[in-house]
Design an enzyme around this catalytic site. Structure first.
Site, PDB file in Angstrom:
ATOM      1  CE1 TYR A 163      39.511  12.449  -7.569  1.00 27.14           C
ATOM      2  CE2 TYR A 163      38.494  10.284  -7.412  1.00 27.14           C
ATOM      3  CZ  TYR A 163      38.911  11.459  -6.814  1.00 27.14           C
ATOM      4  OH  TYR A 163      38.716  11.641  -5.464  1.00 27.14           O
ATOM      5  N   PRO A 199      34.471   4.243  -2.504  1.00 28.36           N
ATOM      6  CG  PRO A 199      36.608   3.313  -2.598  1.00 28.36           C
ATOM      7  CD  PRO A 199      35.167   2.943  -2.615  1.00 28.36           C
ATOM      8  CE  LYS A 240      31.150  13.832  -1.632  1.00 29.18           C
ATOM      9  NZ  LYS A 240      32.085  14.893  -1.316  1.00 29.18           N
ATOM     10  CG  HIS A 288      44.790  19.260  -3.584  1.00 32.50           C
ATOM     11  ND1 HIS A 288      44.931  17.986  -4.090  1.00 32.50           N
ATOM     12  CD2 HIS A 288      46.022  19.610  -3.114  1.00 32.50           C
ATOM     13  CE1 HIS A 288      46.179  17.578  -3.906  1.00 32.50           C
ATOM     14  NE2 HIS A 288      46.853  18.541  -3.309  1.00 32.50           N
ATOM     15  CE1 TYR A 339      36.558  14.182  -5.396  1.00 32.64           C
ATOM     16  CE2 TYR A 339      37.418  16.071  -4.196  1.00 32.64           C
ATOM     17  CZ  TYR A 339      37.562  14.781  -4.667  1.00 32.64           C
ATOM     18  OH  TYR A 339      38.719  14.086  -4.389  1.00 32.64           O
TER      19      TYR A 339
HETATM   20  P1  FAD Z   1      35.184   3.721  11.533  1.00 29.45           P
HETATM   21  O1  FAD Z   1      36.268   4.623  11.116  1.00 29.45           O
HETATM   22  O2  FAD Z   1      35.125   2.352  10.968  1.00 29.45           O
HETATM   23  O3  FAD Z   1      35.244   3.640  13.118  1.00 29.45           O
HETATM   24  C1  FAD Z   1      34.498   2.698  13.849  1.00 29.45           C
HETATM   25  C2  FAD Z   1      35.265   2.346  15.113  1.00 29.45           C
HETATM   26  O4  FAD Z   1      34.465   1.476  15.903  1.00 29.45           O
HETATM   27  C3  FAD Z   1      36.555   1.581  14.804  1.00 29.45           C
HETATM   28  O5  FAD Z   1      37.643   2.202  15.445  1.00 29.45           O
HETATM   29  C4  FAD Z   1      36.285   0.183  15.345  1.00 29.45           C
HETATM   30  O6  FAD Z   1      37.442  -0.450  15.865  1.00 29.45           O
HETATM   31  C5  FAD Z   1      35.273   0.470  16.438  1.00 29.45           C
HETATM   32  N1  FAD Z   1      34.449  -0.698  16.785  1.00 29.45           N
HETATM   33  C6  FAD Z   1      33.869  -1.581  15.947  1.00 29.45           C
HETATM   34  N2  FAD Z   1      33.195  -2.504  16.632  1.00 29.45           N
HETATM   35  C7  FAD Z   1      33.342  -2.200  17.939  1.00 29.45           C
HETATM   36  C8  FAD Z   1      32.883  -2.795  19.139  1.00 29.45           C
HETATM   37  N3  FAD Z   1      32.156  -3.917  19.128  1.00 29.45           N
HETATM   38  N4  FAD Z   1      33.231  -2.245  20.304  1.00 29.45           N
HETATM   39  C9  FAD Z   1      33.992  -1.113  20.346  1.00 29.45           C
HETATM   40  N5  FAD Z   1      34.447  -0.504  19.234  1.00 29.45           N
HETATM   41  C10 FAD Z   1      34.135  -1.029  18.051  1.00 29.45           C
HETATM   42  N6  FAD Z   1      36.418   6.531   2.542  1.00 29.45           N
HETATM   43  C11 FAD Z   1      36.800   7.465   1.710  1.00 29.45           C
HETATM   44  O7  FAD Z   1      36.108   8.491   1.648  1.00 29.45           O
HETATM   45  N7  FAD Z   1      37.931   7.318   0.933  1.00 29.45           N
HETATM   46  C12 FAD Z   1      38.727   6.188   1.037  1.00 29.45           C
HETATM   47  O8  FAD Z   1      39.744   6.058   0.383  1.00 29.45           O
HETATM   48  C13 FAD Z   1      38.358   5.178   1.905  1.00 29.45           C
HETATM   49  N8  FAD Z   1      39.116   4.076   2.033  1.00 29.45           N
HETATM   50  C14 FAD Z   1      38.704   3.091   2.887  1.00 29.45           C
HETATM   51  C15 FAD Z   1      39.461   1.934   3.008  1.00 29.45           C
HETATM   52  C16 FAD Z   1      39.051   0.895   3.857  1.00 29.45           C
HETATM   53  C17 FAD Z   1      39.883  -0.370   3.964  1.00 29.45           C
HETATM   54  C18 FAD Z   1      37.854   1.043   4.592  1.00 29.45           C
HETATM   55  C19 FAD Z   1      37.378  -0.083   5.513  1.00 29.45           C
HETATM   56  C20 FAD Z   1      37.108   2.221   4.481  1.00 29.45           C
HETATM   57  C21 FAD Z   1      37.519   3.249   3.623  1.00 29.45           C
HETATM   58  N9  FAD Z   1      36.798   4.453   3.498  1.00 29.45           N
HETATM   59  C22 FAD Z   1      37.176   5.390   2.661  1.00 29.45           C
HETATM   60  C23 FAD Z   1      35.640   4.735   4.296  1.00 29.45           C
HETATM   61  C24 FAD Z   1      35.955   5.633   5.486  1.00 29.45           C
HETATM   62  O9  FAD Z   1      37.211   5.306   5.988  1.00 29.45           O
HETATM   63  C25 FAD Z   1      34.838   5.418   6.498  1.00 29.45           C
HETATM   64  O10 FAD Z   1      33.644   5.914   5.914  1.00 29.45           O
HETATM   65  C26 FAD Z   1      35.079   6.090   7.842  1.00 29.45           C
HETATM   66  O11 FAD Z   1      36.072   5.370   8.551  1.00 29.45           O
HETATM   67  C27 FAD Z   1      33.791   6.120   8.675  1.00 29.45           C
HETATM   68  O12 FAD Z   1      34.058   6.531   9.988  1.00 29.45           O
HETATM   69  P2  FAD Z   1      33.285   5.890  11.210  1.00 29.45           P
HETATM   70  O13 FAD Z   1      33.765   6.627  12.403  1.00 29.45           O
HETATM   71  O14 FAD Z   1      31.843   5.840  10.913  1.00 29.45           O
HETATM   72  O15 FAD Z   1      33.750   4.359  11.247  1.00 29.45           O
HETATM   73  C1  DHB Z   2      41.723   9.101  -1.521  1.00 32.77           C
HETATM   74  C2  DHB Z   2      40.712   8.188  -1.443  1.00 32.77           C
HETATM   75  C3  DHB Z   2      39.566   8.374  -2.188  1.00 32.77           C
HETATM   76  O1  DHB Z   2      38.559   7.490  -2.123  1.00 32.77           O
HETATM   77  C4  DHB Z   2      39.431   9.461  -3.021  1.00 32.77           C
HETATM   78  O2  DHB Z   2      38.318   9.589  -3.770  1.00 32.77           O
HETATM   79  C5  DHB Z   2      40.443  10.383  -3.076  1.00 32.77           C
HETATM   80  C6  DHB Z   2      41.600  10.201  -2.311  1.00 32.77           C
HETATM   81  C7  DHB Z   2      42.959   8.878  -0.702  1.00 32.77           C
HETATM   82  O3  DHB Z   2      43.037   7.845  -0.033  1.00 32.77           O
HETATM   83  O4  DHB Z   2      43.848   9.719  -0.761  1.00 32.77           O
END
Ligand code: FAD
Ligand code: DHB
Length: 399
Positions: free
Chosen positions: A209, A301, A305, A75, A393
């Site tokens: 948005y 969210p 980021k 995009h 962004y």
């Molecule tokens: P995670 O993806 O959380 O990965 C951490 C991993 O560690 C997981 O697989 C977990 O199972 C594992 N783990 C945890 N504890 C243990 C343990 N004790 N032993 C072994 N493994 C373990 N961000 C956006 O930018 N836009 C969004 O729309 C958005 N939607 C989201 C919706 C939800 C429901 C959530 C919870 C988050 C959302 N986020 C969003 C945030 C984004 O998904 C996270 O910032 C991203 O996943 C961060 O990546 P990470 O690898 O740090 O953590």
């Molecule tokens: C999506 C999630 C977000 O938080 C955002 O700012 C834009 C897109 C998504 O899930 O597609």
């Protein structure tokens, strides 16, 4: 007790842990990744969707970007909808050619797991009872139990040079740091997001948005026939009080424009409520334990980021660990937290600002609403305002 040795022990197979492991592998540094969930669960999780230009470039650089480039939506801009009208922010013209890619987090996980396993990477899924020790020594240790196999319940201990805590907000790494070491900065928002997935064609070529007195709406996408949409709700909203008809009526009301735009509707097959908060911990290090991604920080969210910060942390940490092994330097390890936090605080500020401008706050009056419209009018009408939004962004540079 079984014993193993590795250079970097990584807890968590989300974007932060998988990216770190693969970047290190390409530098000839070995790691073991421990993940509590199954591979199927990690590859199916419904989370983020927007990849910054820098995250896209990273996926391509490490050889994991092929499917993303083919199947992702690339995009050039976003639409800001307010006061019944649309204004577009054009990224390439404001940022020297940058854009974003819409590609779901579970697909990022899937591609990274494949890249790791194709290069004989060691990822252990469904590990149990993970704990970490001797963090302030030069040989920190991880203990865990394997996936429950009937009759075996043996503990394995991995001796590492470094441990990367990539285990998200609910992980064990951050709570393993002694009390008083970390400072936690936190802000809760008085609303959440109600997220849906529906079977329908895209409603728009670009993300919308929308700021409305009834609350914020985001129109995103996943594929030509699956759409991702969110509306602002109470943090304690009950899913079962929202029938499909009620959800679509709310979307139609908040997305209405002066020229009669309406979303393309279809059967809803997933509903979730997501809480909204900002959290940053400092420092992101204790001895030989380094925190990365959501283990160290959470953003609301709105600015998309979270996943992108996990990717930049992984790059900064990989660079520091590589300098340790290849050039016998530990200055980049010492600077890891400061370098990563500078970028994290800027993303935290952007996410807070974008969230504040786009949402209805409980108790806000007509005056507040008019100020939000004026701010959106300024941001979209001024090159300086639009550039500031666009630069943040598409993602700020990693120092
Ligand atoms: P995670 O993806 O959380 O990965 C951490 C991993 O560690 C997981 O697989 C977990 O199972 C594992 N783990 C945890 N504890 C243990 C343990 N004790 N032993 C072994 N493994 C373990 N961000 C956006 O930018 N836009 C969004 O729309 C958005 N939607 C989201 C919706 C939800 C429901 C959530 C919870 C988050 C959302 N986020 C969003 C945030 C984004 O998904 C996270 O910032 C991203 O996943 C961060 O990546 P990470 O690898 O740090 O953590
Ligand atoms: C999506 C999630 C977000 O938080 C955002 O700012 C834009 C897109 C998504 O899930 O597609």
């Amino acid at each position: 007790m079984k014993t193993l040795r590795t250079q970097v022990g990584i807890i968590g197979a989300g974007p932060a842990g998988l990216l770190l492991s693969h970047i290190l592998h390409l530098q000839g540094i070995e790691s073991i990744v421990l993940e509590k969930n199954s591979r199927e669960d990690v590859e199916a999780i419904i989370k983020a969707g927007v990849l910054e230009q820098g995250t896209v470039d990273l996926m391509n650089r490490i050889g994991a970007g092929q499917r993303m480039m083919k199947e992702g939506f690339h995009h050039d801009g976003i639409i800001l909808r307010f006061d019944g009208r649309d204004e577009r922010i054009d990224f390439p013209s404001l940022t020297g050619g940058k854009k974003v890619t819409i590609y779901a987090q579970h697909d990022v996980n899937k591609d990274l797991i494949k890249a790791r396993l194709d290069s004989r990477g060691d990822i252990r899924f469904q590990t149990r009872d993970v704990s970490i020790y001797d963090l302030d020594s030069s040989t920190p240790k991880i203990r865990f139990r394997d996936k429950q196999v009937s009759g075996t319940d043996e503990v394995t201990e991995i001796t590492c040079d470094f441990i990367a805590g990539c285990d998200g907000t609910q992980g064990i790494c951050r709570p393993s740091i002694p009390a008083g070491v970390l400072k936690i900065y936190e802000r809760l928002y008085p609303f959440g997001w109600f997220g849906i997935l529906c079977k329908a064609p895209p409603s728009s070529h670009e993300l919308i948005y929308a700021m409305h007195e009834r609350g914020f709406v985001l129109v995103s996408t996943r594929s030509p026939d699956v759409q991702r949409m969110y509306f602002q709700c109470s943090p304690t909203e009950k899913l079962d009080e929202w029938s499909d008809d009620r959800i679509w009526a709310e979307f139609r009301a908040r997305l209405a424009t002066n020229d009669g735009w309406a979303p393309k509707e279809g059967p809803i097959f997933s509903k979730t409520v997501i809480g909204m908060r900002s959290m940053v911990v400092a420092p992101m290090r204790y001895g030989r334990l380094f925190l990365s991604g959501d283990a160290a920080h959470v953003v609301p969210p709105t600015g998309a980021k979270g996943l992108n910060l996990a990717a930049s942390d992984a790059q900064i940490l990989a660079r520091a660990i590589t300098a340790f092994y290849k050039s016998n330097r530990d200055d980049l390890l010492d600077q890891y937290s400061t370098t990563a936090l500078r970028r994290i605080w800027k993303a935290t500020r952007f996410s807070w600002w974008f969230t504040s401008m786009m949402h209805s706050f409980p108790g806000a009056d007509e005056f507040q609403h008019r100020l939000q419209i004026a701010e959106l009018d300024y941001v979209t009408g001024s090159k300086a305002g639009a550039t500031a939004l666009a630069e943040n962004y598409v993602g700020l540079a990693i120092e």
